[in-house]
Design an enzyme around this catalytic site. Structure first.
Site, PDB file in Angstrom:
ATOM      1  N   CYS A 167      -6.185  -2.949   1.981  1.00 59.12           N
ATOM      2  CA  CYS A 167      -5.604  -2.110   0.602  1.00 59.12           C
ATOM      3  C   CYS A 167      -6.417  -1.389  -0.132  1.00 59.12           C
ATOM      4  O   CYS A 167      -6.041  -0.445  -0.729  1.00 59.12           O
ATOM      5  CB  CYS A 167      -5.201  -3.385  -0.424  1.00 59.12           C
ATOM      6  SG  CYS A 167      -3.736  -4.104   0.424  1.00 59.12           S
TER       7      CYS A 167
ATOM      8  N   HIS B  35      -4.652   0.448  -7.052  1.00 59.42           N
ATOM      9  CA  HIS B  35      -3.751  -0.216  -5.909  1.00 59.42           C
ATOM     10  C   HIS B  35      -2.828  -0.989  -6.419  1.00 59.42           C
ATOM     11  O   HIS B  35      -3.000  -1.944  -7.582  1.00 59.42           O
ATOM     12  CB  HIS B  35      -4.664  -1.045  -5.055  1.00 59.42           C
ATOM     13  CG  HIS B  35      -4.119  -1.981  -4.257  1.00 59.42           C
ATOM     14  ND1 HIS B  35      -3.220  -1.550  -3.417  1.00 59.42           N
ATOM     15  CD2 HIS B  35      -4.031  -3.290  -4.023  1.00 59.42           C
ATOM     16  CE1 HIS B  35      -2.499  -2.795  -2.692  1.00 59.42           C
ATOM     17  NE2 HIS B  35      -3.085  -3.615  -3.056  1.00 59.42           N
TER      18      HIS B  35
ATOM     19  N   ASN C  81       3.931  -4.178  -3.531  1.00 58.55           N
ATOM     20  CA  ASN C  81       2.717  -3.976  -2.879  1.00 58.55           C
ATOM     21  C   ASN C  81       2.869  -3.277  -1.399  1.00 58.55           C
ATOM     22  O   ASN C  81       3.077  -4.038  -0.224  1.00 58.55           O
ATOM     23  CB  ASN C  81       1.743  -5.167  -2.595  1.00 58.55           C
ATOM     24  CG  ASN C  81       0.534  -4.775  -2.495  1.00 58.55           C
ATOM     25  OD1 ASN C  81       0.057  -4.043  -1.638  1.00 58.55           O
ATOM     26  ND2 ASN C  81      -0.397  -5.853  -2.594  1.00 58.55           N
TER      27      ASN C  81
END
Length: 347
Positions: free
Chosen positions: A121, A263, A293
């Site tokens: 990520c 993020h 996500n």
């Protein structure tokens, strides 16, 4: 190497000049998941803040989303040609070869340098640093960076803990050579890792360690696994520390930040990091509520969504930060440039 009109000794920065994003067509609401898992909408929203996510159709791959996001970013930049194509992803089309060369070819960029960035990520921030390095070194004048992930292909659909969190998507930016003091210049990076905690976020099967052992992998080994409580603690601590280091390196304080773009892990993590940095939560750019996500795609998708909504305006000072498996983390600063209004990221 490319010439610079300012002379060989002038510093060269990577300047953001194009932006685009794309989500797959199929939306999965909390109500959809409640019918498959032992959960409900309230439980999911309370723990993650997520209401909806988008997933690819059968046969659709990470590269398909990456190509569409890349095409939009190139159009935004008015660029027909780039010197390098970088794809940050945890879900490549195949273990071998890398996905970036195929994406480059489909975008009409055959001949350009192309490689994948694997930092889970944190991939997009690592990719920004890599693109900035290529530009500063004179290897490239324009770079297309795409963050793209299809976590629905690696998350067990029956995994109550993770199936509620992740969605699929791709976001892209074009970076060009420019001056460090102009709007859009990316800089003051902080990157880090801690491989002693590699077991916190894993897909055990598919790599050389699993393939070198006899026998077939089990169901759990083939799917994404995450030790949520420990990841939460590390994510908040590492992102906050990285963000502080970046601000300090630039001589900024939290008061200098107009928008914080982390993020998009889940809403609780985003707010906890903002609180740790003494940043008002209203300065935190979020869209995890509506897309989940999306891994390496989450920051560029959040940028595209906020730019389309008019939240980001030229001159705004942005702090970007991310955390991912590895463990990896990273942050950087960006002054928002004048860009065409992005297309809608949702179908």
């Amino acid at each position: 190497m490319f010439p610079t009109s300012a002379g060989p000794s002038a510093p060269v920065a990577a300047v953001l000049c194009g932006l685009g994003g794309r989500l797959p067509a199929r939306a999965v609401t909390n109500a959809h998941l409640a019918r498959r898992l032992d959960t409900d909408d309230t439980w999911i929203r309370t723990r993650t803040g997520i209401r909806r996510r988008y997933v690819v159709e059968p046969g659709q791959a990470t590269s398909d989303l990456a190509v569409e996001a890349g095409r939009r970013a190139l159009a935004s930049a008015g660029a027909d040609r780039v010197d390098a194509v970088l794809v940050a992803t945890t879900t490549p089309d195949r273990p071998c070869p890398a996905t970036a060369p195929a994406v480059a070819a489909r975008l009409g960029q055959s001949g350009a340098a192309a490689f994948d960035v694997g930092a889970v990520c944190t991939g997009f921030v690592y990719g920004l640093a890599s693109a900035a390095g290529l530009i500063a070194a004179g290897v490239a004048e324009r770079v297309l960076l795409i963050g793209a992930d299809t976590y629905s292909t690696i998350v067990d659909p029956l995994d109550r803990a993770n199936a509620i969190i992740f969605g699929d998507g791709a976001g892209a930016v074009v970076l060009r050579a420019g001056r460090p003091d102009e709007p859009g210049a990316v800089g003051h990076f902080d990157l880090g890792s801690d491989g002693t905690h590699e077991d916190l976020i894993t897909v055990a099967a598919g790599g050389s360690r699993q393939r070198s052992r006899p026998g077939e992998p089990g169901r759990e080994e083939r799917h994404f696994a995450m030790r949520g409580r420990e990841v939460y603690r590390h994510a908040v601590t590492r992102m906050a520390a990285s963000a502080r280091a970046t601000l300090s390196g630039a001589g900024w304080t939290a008061d200098d930040v107009d928008h914080f773009v982390p993020h998009q892990a889940n809403l609780r993590i985003l707010h906890s990091v903002a609180d740790a940095l003494a940043l008002p939560r209203e300065r935190c750019v979020t869209h995890v509520e509506s897309v989940g996500n999306t891994g390496a795609a989450s920051i560029p998708l959040a940028l595209a969504d906020a730019a389309r909504a008019g939240t980001l305006r030229p001159g705004h000072r942005l702090l970007l930060t991310a955390f991912g498996g590895g463990l990896t983390w990273g942050s950087c600063l960006l002054t928002w440039p004048e860009l065409p209004r992005p297309e809608r990221i949702t179908p």
